[in-house]
Each structure stands twice: as structure tokens, then as C-alpha cells.
Design an enzyme around this catalytic site. Structure first.
Site, PDB file in Angstrom:
ATOM      1  N   ARG A 138       0.839  -1.207   0.000  1.00  0.00           N
ATOM      2  CA  ARG A 138       0.000   0.000   0.000  1.00  0.00           C
ATOM      3  C   ARG A 138       0.868   1.248   0.000  1.00  0.00           C
ATOM      4  NH1 ARG A 138      -3.701  -1.130   4.990  1.00  0.00           N
ATOM      5  NH2 ARG A 138      -1.669  -1.969   5.475  1.00  0.00           N
TER       6      ARG A 138
ATOM      7  N   ARG B 198      -3.950 -14.944   3.552  1.00  0.00           N
ATOM      8  CA  ARG B 198      -5.323 -15.319   3.883  1.00  0.00           C
ATOM      9  C   ARG B 198      -6.018 -15.854   2.635  1.00  0.00           C
ATOM     10  NH1 ARG B 198      -4.466 -15.531   8.429  1.00  0.00           N
ATOM     11  NH2 ARG B 198      -5.438 -14.492  10.192  1.00  0.00           N
TER      12      ARG B 198
ATOM     13  N   GLU C 232     -11.780 -21.948   3.901  1.00  0.00           N
ATOM     14  CA  GLU C 232     -11.134 -23.012   4.661  1.00  0.00           C
ATOM     15  C   GLU C 232     -11.888 -23.279   5.970  1.00  0.00           C
ATOM     16  OE1 GLU C 232      -7.256 -20.947   5.087  1.00  0.00           O
ATOM     17  OE2 GLU C 232      -7.600 -20.998   7.255  1.00  0.00           O
TER      18      GLU C 232
ATOM     19  N   HIS D 121      -3.072 -24.254   6.825  1.00  0.00           N
ATOM     20  CA  HIS D 121      -2.922 -23.013   7.599  1.00  0.00           C
ATOM     21  C   HIS D 121      -1.988 -23.234   8.804  1.00  0.00           C
ATOM     22  CE1 HIS D 121      -5.115 -18.995   8.574  1.00  0.00           C
ATOM     23  NE2 HIS D 121      -3.889 -18.980   9.047  1.00  0.00           N
TER      24      HIS D 121
HETATM   25  C1  DGY Z   1      -2.239 -15.352  11.865  1.00  0.00           C
HETATM   26  O1  DGY Z   1      -1.666 -15.129  12.929  1.00  0.00           O
HETATM   27  O2  DGY Z   1      -2.918 -14.499  11.302  1.00  0.00           O
HETATM   28  C2  DGY Z   1      -2.079 -16.720  11.304  1.00  0.00           C
HETATM   29  O3  DGY Z   1      -2.549 -16.792  10.002  1.00  0.00           O
HETATM   30  C3  DGY Z   1      -2.817 -17.712  12.169  1.00  0.00           C
HETATM   31  O4  DGY Z   1      -4.180 -17.509  11.999  1.00  0.00           O
END
Ligand code: DGY
Length: 329
Positions: free
Chosen positions: A174, A235, A264, A282
């Protein structure tokens, strides 16, 4: 005694710490449904979550709730507008996971580039008969160009490791990072389009926001090199998983490494049918030491936000510090 909910199974010794200050309702079972989370928060002063969605309906049904402490750096599960409107504090666990997550980004990127998972599955299936000159040819990392999309703390930790691989680092963010950080990382700021076109290995390390939804879709994948890899440790939802499957199938890019997914833990089933993608559940921050540090930091935030412990009233990681000290609305 103040009451808290710990919405997920976590290290029992962290629960013991919390019990020194609070009456603890600990969910040791499956992930709570929205309805169950709402029900169990109704009489609570605080909560410790790990990705559980908290929005206006949950907050409205929990009139005593003053803080929700997320055991994660990402907090896209919190509706921060609703937190602010209700004067509820949200906290997260930054920094303690930077190095483990950056290590894992490299592990996934290398596994994708050098086809480690794909060749291992083939070997386990008993298909290895002889060495061949062209078996599982991958793409090099050493001397290649690393494209980091999102140059926050984890992105910087990831880029710092590129020196040992003699890689050129380009990044998009950004906003541009400070010149001394650019100099330290030997990283060049470029447009997103330039990054996609030039990078041999693209790694996504940006937070998920509405604006970042499908930051990587069909159009972006079409701009990448056919020999390039894409790694997502940020994410689900940042990548359009259906478009990625198509790009992997049709050779628009060479390979991908994914630790996070849209929807997920329910993945797009097509992802399981393409060989050139490495899939992990994850776990980028999942080392014993780091997950302990995250759990303890989440507990520190909760204890301090509820006016207890050595940092009473001064939680280390407030997301919306402006609500501290304001009456619940
Ligand atoms: C975070 O800390 O955001 C990791 O992805 C674990 O959820």
C-alpha cells in the site's frame, strides 16, 4: 470474578494462567457455531478467539463484553466497525510469529518451485523406476527474482532471507517502506503489475480486506511468467482459488504453494486434482515455540485489557486503542 470465554482448545498452561484472574469457560471441542459463540458470550467480560467471526450480532448479544483477544496477527474475523461502535477492544498477536511464518513461506515456495510434494506423492505411489534427466524439472530460486506482495513485518522477514539465495527482491505494498528498510533488504518498490510480470516467485503476505479480495485472479495470473510460482501464506480470499486452478492446469504459471484457502477448512475440491500445487492446512506459524508465544500474548492482551496483571489497562497489542477507557455501548 470476571468471566471469559476461550473459544478454542489452546495450551492448558495458558488456561491455568487465565484462571488466576478469571472464571474461564473453555471450549475444548469443535469450533463454535455463530449461535453457540453468541450464547456463550452472553455473560462474558472478555474472550480469546482464533479466527472465530465476531460481528455486530455477537457483540449486541454480549452486553458485558469489553475485549476480544485474537490469537493471530490477522483479524479479518473481527468486524472492527462493530467493535468501534460498541466500544469493544480487539487485540491481536503481531511480531511473535514473523520468523516462523517467513520460514514457512520459503518452505512452500521451495516445495512448489522444486516440485517436492508432487514428486514425493509419485514416489510413494511406487512409480519410481529409474533416474531420468527430465524427471520433475523445476525452477531455480538461486539468482532469481522474488516478488513480495505486502511488505509488512512478515514480508520483510521473508525478503531478508533472500540474500542467501542471491535473489533480486521487488515488492509492492500500500505504501513504500522506509528507505533504510529498502536498503537493508535490497528491495525495489514496483507497481503490482510490474511485480507480477517480473517476479519468478511471487509470495503473498498482505492482510485480507474487502479491497484485497481476489487481488490475484485470472487477469493477474495471466500477467505472470509461465515458469513462475505463487505462494500464499496470507489469507484465503486474496487469491481466486478457481482461477488459480485454471492457471495451474493450463500452464499459465508453473506451480503454487497454498497455506490458506477461500472458505477453509473446506477447500475448492478442484485444488485437490491439480498436481502442481502444494497444499498445507494453515500452519505457517505452527511451531511449538511460536504457537506458545501467540497463546501467551493473546492471554497477556486479555488480562491487561480487563484491568489485571502487570500491564493492567495497557494491553500490548490493541487494534482499536481509541476505545480503551470508554464505556461499553
Ligand atoms: C495469523 O496469525 O494471522 C495466522 O494466520 C494464524 O491464523
Amino acid at each position: 470474578m470476571q468471566k471469559i470465554l476461550v473459544a478454542r482448545p489452546i495450551f492448558p498452561d495458558v488456561i491455568e494462567r487465565l484462571k488466576q484472574y478469571f472464571d474461564v469457560d473453555w471450549n475444548q471441542g469443535e469450533v463454535l457455531s455463530a449461535q453457540e459463540l453468541t450464547r456463550r458470550l452472553a455473560d462474558k467480560d472478555g474472550a480469546l478467539t482464533a479466527g472465530d467471526p465476531v460481528g455486530p450480532a455477537v457483540l449486541a448479544a454480549a452486553p458485558r463484553l469489553r475485549v476480544v483477544s485474537n490469537m493471530a496477527v490477522g483479524y479479518n474475523n473481527f468486524d472492527m466497525a462493530a467493535f468501534n461502535a460498541a466500544n469493544v477492544l480487539g487485540t491481536n498477536t503481531p511480531d511473535v510469529l514473523n520468523e516462523s511464518t517467513a520460514d514457512f513461506g520459503w518452505a512452500l515456495m521451495m516445495a512448489a518451485a522444486r516440485r517436492i510434494a508432487e514428486s514425493e506423492h509419485w514416489l510413494r505411489a511406487g512409480q519410481w523406476r529409474k533416474w531420468t534427466y527430465d524427471g520433475f524439472l523445476g525452477t531455480d530460486l538461486y539468482g532469481s527474482t522474488l516478488g513480495v506482495l505486502g511488505m509488512g513485518r512478515i514480508g520483510q522477514a521473508l525478503a531478508r532471507r533472500a540474500k542467501g539465495f542471491n535473489m533480486q527482491v521487488i515488492y509492492h505494498n500500500r505504501s513504500r517502506v522506509a528507505p533504510e528498510i529498502e536498503a537493508e533488504l535490497n528491495a525495489q518498490y514496483v507497481s503490482k503489475q510490474d511485480l507480477l510480470r517480473r517476479a519468478d516467485h511471487v509470495v503473498l503476505v498482505l492482510p485480507y480486506t474487502k479491497e484485497n479480495h481476489h487481488t490475484i485472479g485470472a487477469a493477474e495470473l495471466a500477467q505472470m511468467k509461465p515458469t513462475a510460482t505463487l505462494t500464499n501464506i496470507a489469507r484465503g480470499g486474496i487469491v481466486d482459488d478457481a482461477a488459480l486452478v485454471e492457471a495451474l492446469r493450463t500452464g499459465k504459471i508453473a506451480a503454487a504453494g497454498l497455506d490458506v484457502f477461500e472458505g477453509e477448512p473446506n477447500l475448492n475440491p478442484a485444488l485437490l486434482t491439480v498436481p502442481n500445487v502444494v497444499l498445507t492446512p494453515h500452519i505457517a506459524s505452527a511451531t511449538e515455540a511460536t504457537r506458545r508465544a501467540m497463546a501467551n500474548l493473546a492471554a497477556d492482551n486479555l488480562i491487561a485489557a480487563l484491568g489485571k496483571g502487570p500491564r493492567a489497562g495497557r494491553p500490548p497489542n490493541p487494534i482499536n486503542p481509541e476505545v480503551i477507557g470508554k464505556a461499553r455501548s
